[in-house]
Design a protein around this motif. Sequence first.
Motif, mmCIF file in Angstrom:
data_model
loop_
_atom_site.group_PDB
_atom_site.id
_atom_site.type_symbol
_atom_site.label_atom_id
_atom_site.label_comp_id
_atom_site.label_asym_id
_atom_site.label_seq_id
_atom_site.Cartn_x
_atom_site.Cartn_y
_atom_site.Cartn_z
ATOM 1 N N HIS A 22 -16.089 -20.445 35.178
ATOM 2 C CA HIS A 22 -17.586 -20.381 34.631
ATOM 3 C C HIS A 22 -18.526 -21.241 35.350
ATOM 4 O O HIS A 22 -19.728 -20.915 35.667
ATOM 5 C CB HIS A 22 -17.516 -20.685 33.052
ATOM 6 C CG HIS A 22 -17.004 -19.795 32.332
ATOM 7 N ND1 HIS A 22 -17.587 -18.488 32.075
ATOM 8 C CD2 HIS A 22 -15.807 -19.668 31.504
ATOM 9 C CE1 HIS A 22 -17.048 -17.859 31.239
ATOM 10 N NE2 HIS A 22 -15.732 -18.322 31.143
ATOM 11 N N GLN A 23 -18.055 -22.346 35.989
ATOM 12 C CA GLN A 23 -18.901 -23.124 37.001
ATOM 13 C C GLN A 23 -19.348 -22.274 38.293
ATOM 14 O O GLN A 23 -20.433 -22.223 38.391
ATOM 15 C CB GLN A 23 -18.096 -24.400 37.455
ATOM 16 C CG GLN A 23 -19.261 -25.358 38.426
ATOM 17 C CD GLN A 23 -20.186 -25.783 37.756
ATOM 18 O OE1 GLN A 23 -20.156 -26.102 36.510
ATOM 19 N NE2 GLN A 23 -21.296 -26.146 38.479
ATOM 20 N N GLU A 24 -18.316 -21.682 38.757
ATOM 21 C CA GLU A 24 -18.688 -20.490 39.919
ATOM 22 C C GLU A 24 -19.541 -19.541 39.493
ATOM 23 O O GLU A 24 -20.579 -19.299 40.392
ATOM 24 C CB GLU A 24 -17.534 -20.207 40.438
ATOM 25 C CG GLU A 24 -17.538 -19.233 41.611
ATOM 26 C CD GLU A 24 -18.002 -20.240 43.053
ATOM 27 O OE1 GLU A 24 -18.263 -19.336 44.143
ATOM 28 O OE2 GLU A 24 -17.763 -21.331 42.964
ATOM 29 N N ASP A 32 -12.836 -23.557 33.315
ATOM 30 C CA ASP A 32 -14.180 -24.287 33.627
ATOM 31 C C ASP A 32 -14.433 -23.881 34.916
ATOM 32 O O ASP A 32 -15.708 -23.798 35.387
ATOM 33 C CB ASP A 32 -13.922 -25.951 33.276
ATOM 34 C CG ASP A 32 -13.691 -26.358 32.196
ATOM 35 O OD1 ASP A 32 -12.952 -27.609 31.761
ATOM 36 O OD2 ASP A 32 -14.444 -25.759 31.257
ATOM 37 N N GLU A 33 -13.601 -23.718 35.951
ATOM 38 C CA GLU A 33 -13.908 -23.604 37.214
ATOM 39 C C GLU A 33 -14.381 -22.178 37.469
ATOM 40 O O GLU A 33 -15.412 -22.055 38.148
ATOM 41 C CB GLU A 33 -12.536 -23.884 38.352
ATOM 42 C CG GLU A 33 -12.052 -25.064 38.496
ATOM 43 C CD GLU A 33 -10.855 -25.637 39.053
ATOM 44 O OE1 GLU A 33 -10.354 -26.342 39.486
ATOM 45 O OE2 GLU A 33 -10.391 -24.149 39.769
ATOM 46 N N SER A 79 -21.657 -19.525 36.868
ATOM 47 C CA SER A 79 -22.771 -19.757 36.616
ATOM 48 C C SER A 79 -24.034 -20.044 37.737
ATOM 49 O O SER A 79 -25.102 -19.876 38.018
ATOM 50 C CB SER A 79 -22.863 -21.254 35.824
ATOM 51 O OG SER A 79 -23.982 -21.643 35.445
ATOM 52 N N GLU A 80 -23.251 -20.852 39.026
ATOM 53 C CA GLU A 80 -23.873 -20.875 40.208
ATOM 54 C C GLU A 80 -24.391 -20.074 40.849
ATOM 55 O O GLU A 80 -25.506 -20.024 41.386
ATOM 56 C CB GLU A 80 -23.093 -22.017 40.962
ATOM 57 C CG GLU A 80 -22.933 -23.597 40.153
ATOM 58 C CD GLU A 80 -22.074 -24.298 41.282
ATOM 59 O OE1 GLU A 80 -21.370 -23.910 42.231
ATOM 60 O OE2 GLU A 80 -21.857 -25.484 41.086
ATOM 61 N N ARG A 127 -20.669 -20.726 28.750
ATOM 62 C CA ARG A 127 -19.368 -20.732 29.435
ATOM 63 C C ARG A 127 -18.397 -19.992 28.666
ATOM 64 O O ARG A 127 -17.026 -20.709 28.452
ATOM 65 C CB ARG A 127 -18.984 -22.374 29.728
ATOM 66 C CG ARG A 127 -19.911 -23.122 30.844
ATOM 67 C CD ARG A 127 -19.462 -24.384 30.774
ATOM 68 N NE ARG A 127 -20.544 -25.066 31.899
ATOM 69 C CZ ARG A 127 -20.011 -25.049 33.296
ATOM 70 N NH1 ARG A 127 -18.741 -24.369 33.596
ATOM 71 N NH2 ARG A 127 -20.907 -25.620 33.979
ATOM 72 N N GLU A 137 -29.353 -23.399 31.972
ATOM 73 C CA GLU A 137 -28.563 -24.572 31.458
ATOM 74 C C GLU A 137 -27.772 -24.241 30.278
ATOM 75 O O GLU A 137 -26.687 -25.196 30.042
ATOM 76 C CB GLU A 137 -29.241 -25.687 31.680
ATOM 77 C CG GLU A 137 -29.845 -26.194 32.990
ATOM 78 C CD GLU A 137 -30.727 -27.286 32.907
ATOM 79 O OE1 GLU A 137 -30.663 -28.211 31.857
ATOM 80 O OE2 GLU A 137 -31.228 -27.963 33.993
#
Length: 369
Positions: free
Chosen positions: A18-20, A15-16, A22-23, A33, A29
């Motif tokens: 793909h969050q990084e 999760d961390e 993606s940003e 992920r 949106e």
Amino acid sequence: MRNVEINLAGIKNLDEFHQEVSEKLNFPEYYGRNLDAMHDCLTDIGEELEVVFFGVKECRESSPEMSEYIDKLEVMLEAVSEESDNLTFILIAENKEEEVVRTMEMNKHIACNGSFESIKEKLEELGIGDGDCVFVSAFAGSEVIDAVKASGAAMIPVDISPDNFGLEGRLIDFALGKIKESGALNPKAIIVSPVFGIKPKMEVIDLISEENGLAVILEEGEEKSSEEAEYMARIGDAYRLAFTLRFGKGSTRLWLPRLPKDVRTAWSAFPVRFADAEKRDELYRYLLDSGIDARLPRQGLGTEEMAMTPVGKKVSETMLVLPAASEMGAKDIVKVVDGIWEFFGKPEAEEDLNPFSAIADNHTEYGVR
């Protein structure tokens, strides 16, 4: 080409990760992920893009799951690279700060040829950009200044030695202290620019760089053979002797560069300082009208920036730069020195005081042809 840096150090789960990603890559949106969705989003990018993943080693070591995932990531990125010529991916084991330190350890002095492109390339390799700062000499050329500005980093001018016009270690330390106190910028590098062929003594600069984790980028001039370098050193010796014979020791009309006795300099030009800017300017016009080659010093700093370096400003306003070239002989040097001597006014009975009458091209006293 746009550059995006993604720091994987500190990421411990998917999760961390793909969050990084993606940003940093501005994925939509609906990004799924997972690596398949990442593949699709990457191949939709139309611009030229370089993506650098830092901290890969730490991410791998965070868990067996992340170690296996990084292996799959590498395979996916290789496939995207083959499909999309506009995309480049780089995976670096260390985090960004460790990579900069490692680069500096491998290249204690990072050499460049002094061109805009060469300096800009070295700054990019060190990851220097917005929020960082680079220390430069008050006598740095426009290529240095323009390259630092193009990198996005802030340029911090450092004052020079009045003796040899190089960077002063104590003044680097002073400028560094002010930057650290403000906390607004990250000090990252020092660019050392040899002036007029004078190579600075690097001991203090190296000590400051090592204590503060700064890279040292050293401009290197054109390579000279040992014979040519020695001849250019003798050109300086000849200038010094000629000025001493004409004006005497300790003259208050002009000041010659002062170097340690054990330093031999392959001069690219010979700098001489005068009492004030007005006298220097009058002499400059006189020499030009007399057909004698001389020029004003060139700096890359603007007026406001030069005001931050009072010694550099004073030196630039009171200096003339005299020619030094391998094709010059003793008579060429005598012509230049005599032109300056005549401007200030010859003494009476000059025929008795003229050490240059009937000088030959191969006059051995001056060490030049």
